[in-house]
Design a protein around this motif. Structure first.
Motif, PDB file in Angstrom:
ATOM      1  N   GLY A  58       0.810  -1.214   0.000  1.00  0.00           N
ATOM      2  CA  GLY A  58       0.000   0.000   0.000  1.00  0.00           C
ATOM      3  C   GLY A  58       0.844   1.266   0.000  1.00  0.00           C
ATOM      4  O   GLY A  58       2.025   1.259  -0.342  1.00  0.00           O
ATOM      5  N   ALA A  59       0.216   2.363   0.415  1.00  0.00           N
ATOM      6  CA  ALA A  59       0.856   3.680   0.387  1.00  0.00           C
ATOM      7  C   ALA A  59       1.971   3.789   1.418  1.00  0.00           C
ATOM      8  O   ALA A  59       1.980   3.083   2.423  1.00  0.00           O
ATOM      9  N   LEU A  60       2.904   4.694   1.159  1.00  0.00           N
ATOM     10  CA  LEU A  60       3.972   5.002   2.106  1.00  0.00           C
ATOM     11  C   LEU A  60       3.391   5.732   3.309  1.00  0.00           C
ATOM     12  O   LEU A  60       2.310   6.326   3.229  1.00  0.00           O
ATOM     13  N   TYR A  61       4.134   5.733   4.417  1.00  0.00           N
ATOM     14  CA  TYR A  61       3.722   6.498   5.580  1.00  0.00           C
ATOM     15  C   TYR A  61       3.972   7.985   5.339  1.00  0.00           C
ATOM     16  O   TYR A  61       4.970   8.380   4.738  1.00  0.00           O
ATOM     17  N   ALA A  62       3.054   8.808   5.821  1.00  0.00           N
ATOM     18  CA  ALA A  62       3.168  10.253   5.671  1.00  0.00           C
ATOM     19  C   ALA A  62       4.237  10.800   6.603  1.00  0.00           C
ATOM     20  O   ALA A  62       4.467  10.272   7.687  1.00  0.00           O
ATOM     21  N   THR A  63       4.852  11.885   6.163  1.00  0.00           N
ATOM     22  CA  THR A  63       5.773  12.640   7.002  1.00  0.00           C
ATOM     23  C   THR A  63       5.199  14.041   7.194  1.00  0.00           C
ATOM     24  O   THR A  63       4.303  14.459   6.448  1.00  0.00           O
ATOM     25  N   LEU A  64       5.728  14.769   8.159  1.00  0.00           N
ATOM     26  CA  LEU A  64       5.298  16.146   8.335  1.00  0.00           C
ATOM     27  C   LEU A  64       5.645  16.995   7.113  1.00  0.00           C
ATOM     28  O   LEU A  64       4.923  17.939   6.786  1.00  0.00           O
ATOM     29  N   ASP A  65       6.723  16.641   6.411  1.00  0.00           N
ATOM     30  CA  ASP A  65       7.078  17.375   5.190  1.00  0.00           C
ATOM     31  C   ASP A  65       6.037  17.174   4.098  1.00  0.00           C
ATOM     32  O   ASP A  65       5.737  18.104   3.346  1.00  0.00           O
ATOM     33  N   ASP A  66       5.475  15.962   3.990  1.00  0.00           N
ATOM     34  CA  ASP A  66       4.395  15.730   3.019  1.00  0.00           C
ATOM     35  C   ASP A  66       3.262  16.714   3.275  1.00  0.00           C
ATOM     36  O   ASP A  66       2.680  17.274   2.344  1.00  0.00           O
ATOM     37  N   LEU A  67       2.951  16.916   4.538  1.00  0.00           N
ATOM     38  CA  LEU A  67       1.862  17.808   4.933  1.00  0.00           C
ATOM     39  C   LEU A  67       2.251  19.276   4.730  1.00  0.00           C
ATOM     40  O   LEU A  67       1.500  20.055   4.140  1.00  0.00           O
ATOM     41  N   LYS A  68       3.445  19.642   5.168  1.00  0.00           N
ATOM     42  CA  LYS A  68       3.906  21.035   5.096  1.00  0.00           C
ATOM     43  C   LYS A  68       3.974  21.533   3.654  1.00  0.00           C
ATOM     44  O   LYS A  68       3.628  22.684   3.371  1.00  0.00           O
ATOM     45  N   ASP A  69       4.405  20.675   2.744  1.00  0.00           N
ATOM     46  CA  ASP A  69       4.662  21.098   1.363  1.00  0.00           C
ATOM     47  C   ASP A  69       3.473  20.927   0.428  1.00  0.00           C
ATOM     48  O   ASP A  69       3.551  21.302  -0.742  1.00  0.00           O
ATOM     49  N   CYS A  70       2.355  20.372   0.909  1.00  0.00           N
ATOM     50  CA  CYS A  70       1.214  20.122   0.022  1.00  0.00           C
ATOM     51  C   CYS A  70       0.505  21.430  -0.334  1.00  0.00           C
ATOM     52  O   CYS A  70       0.572  22.412   0.400  1.00  0.00           O
ATOM     53  N   SER A  71      -0.186  21.401  -1.477  1.00  0.00           N
ATOM     54  CA  SER A  71      -1.033  22.538  -1.878  1.00  0.00           C
ATOM     55  C   SER A  71      -2.443  22.383  -1.345  1.00  0.00           C
ATOM     56  O   SER A  71      -3.217  23.334  -1.354  1.00  0.00           O
ATOM     57  N   GLY A  72      -2.800  21.180  -0.913  1.00  0.00           N
ATOM     58  CA  GLY A  72      -4.111  20.885  -0.356  1.00  0.00           C
ATOM     59  C   GLY A  72      -4.077  19.513   0.282  1.00  0.00           C
ATOM     60  O   GLY A  72      -3.166  18.722   0.027  1.00  0.00           O
ATOM     61  N   LEU A  73      -5.065  19.239   1.117  1.00  0.00           N
ATOM     62  CA  LEU A  73      -5.114  17.987   1.879  1.00  0.00           C
ATOM     63  C   LEU A  73      -6.500  17.380   1.806  1.00  0.00           C
ATOM     64  O   LEU A  73      -7.502  18.074   1.990  1.00  0.00           O
ATOM     65  N   VAL A  74      -6.551  16.067   1.535  1.00  0.00           N
ATOM     66  CA  VAL A  74      -7.797  15.310   1.672  1.00  0.00           C
ATOM     67  C   VAL A  74      -7.519  14.230   2.718  1.00  0.00           C
ATOM     68  O   VAL A  74      -6.632  13.399   2.548  1.00  0.00           O
ATOM     69  N   LEU A  75      -8.273  14.273   3.811  1.00  0.00           N
ATOM     70  CA  LEU A  75      -8.012  13.450   4.989  1.00  0.00           C
ATOM     71  C   LEU A  75      -9.104  12.393   5.134  1.00  0.00           C
ATOM     72  O   LEU A  75     -10.288  12.733   5.114  1.00  0.00           O
ATOM     73  N   GLY A  76      -8.717  11.117   5.296  1.00  0.00           N
ATOM     74  CA  GLY A  76      -9.710  10.050   5.371  1.00  0.00           C
ATOM     75  C   GLY A  76      -9.485   9.067   6.500  1.00  0.00           C
ATOM     76  O   GLY A  76      -8.349   8.752   6.852  1.00  0.00           O
ATOM     77  N   SER A  77     -10.596   8.571   7.048  1.00  0.00           N
ATOM     78  CA  SER A  77     -10.531   7.618   8.156  1.00  0.00           C
ATOM     79  C   SER A  77     -11.792   6.774   8.186  1.00  0.00           C
ATOM     80  O   SER A  77     -12.878   7.273   7.884  1.00  0.00           O
ATOM     81  N   PRO A  78     -11.681   5.516   8.611  1.00  0.00           N
ATOM     82  CA  PRO A  78     -12.898   4.788   8.951  1.00  0.00           C
ATOM     83  C   PRO A  78     -13.526   5.413  10.195  1.00  0.00           C
ATOM     84  O   PRO A  78     -12.852   6.145  10.932  1.00  0.00           O
ATOM     85  N   THR A  79     -14.789   5.144  10.409  1.00  0.00           N
ATOM     86  CA  THR A  79     -15.490   5.679  11.577  1.00  0.00           C
ATOM     87  C   THR A  79     -15.250   4.789  12.785  1.00  0.00           C
ATOM     88  O   THR A  79     -15.361   3.569  12.702  1.00  0.00           O
ATOM     89  N   ARG A  80     -14.912   5.405  13.909  1.00  0.00           N
ATOM     90  CA  ARG A  80     -14.781   4.703  15.188  1.00  0.00           C
ATOM     91  C   ARG A  80     -15.691   5.408  16.189  1.00  0.00           C
ATOM     92  O   ARG A  80     -15.328   6.458  16.703  1.00  0.00           O
TER      93      ARG A  80
END
Length: 198
Positions: A58-80
């Protein structure tokens, strides 16, 4: 510096949220931006798990740099229990350095979720994911009712973001409307990010 990209960041336990992330990434690319798909590791209740730096699949683990340098974010989670899953919350709890520097202020963001039951907290989970994004100063985008699938869906899909009804065994695949709404969300976020960049 890398080309502008939208970070599609998610946690998935049984695969439904991961499939939503792939569909959203397709929408981002239809909207004219690169999609960078990343996940977060599971966490342990007893001690911090020592996960490999690169997941087995699957996908690589995110880093803070992935977040800092993005132009936008789409955030997803199953419901708990009507809330985002703990691994995603754990990752977000570690973003204080970005909050202190205002690293995400003014960037567009969107959310998505998958639930085991039709009324299992899709909207509350999406709202729970929006809270830290608002604290970061991000601009929340949803899905407008100009998307016909939002009025026609019999599974997932909310104006707060894309959603999926996976059923109790988690085996129900995304249906046509859910796929359409995932792609619409990704495309809309990319288009907003491009406008903000210019």
């Amino acid at each position: 510096m890398s080309a502008p990209y939208v970070l599609v960041l998610y946690y998935s336990r049984h695969g439904a949220t991961a499939e939503m992330a792939r569909q959203i990434a397709r929408g981002v690319e239809q909207g004219g931006l690169e999609a960078r798909v990343r996940t977060v590791p599971a966490i342990s209740t007893e001690c911090e798990a020592v996960a490999p730096d690169i997941p087995a699949e699957g996908a690589l683990y995110a880093t803070l740099d992935d977040l800092k340098d993005c132009s936008g974010l789409v955030l997803g989670s199953p419901t708990r229990f009507g809330n985002m899953a703990a691994p995603l919350k754990y990752f977000l709890d570690g973003t204080s350095s970005l909050w202190l520097t205002g690293g995400l202020v003014g960037k567009p963001a969107a959310v998505f979720t998958s639930t085991a039951s039709l009324h299992g907290g899709q909207e509350t989970t999406q709202l729970s994911m929006m809270l830290p994004l608002l604290h970061h100063g991000m601009l929340i985008t949803g899905i407008p009712y100009s998307e016909p699938a939002l009025l026609e869906t019999r599974g997932g899909g909310t104006p707060y973001g894309a959603s999926h009804f996976a059923t109790a065994d988690g085996k129900r695949s995304l249906d046509e409307h859910e796929i359409t709404l995932c792609r619409a969300l990704g495309k809309r976020l990319a288009e907003v990010a491009r406008k903000l960049e210019s």
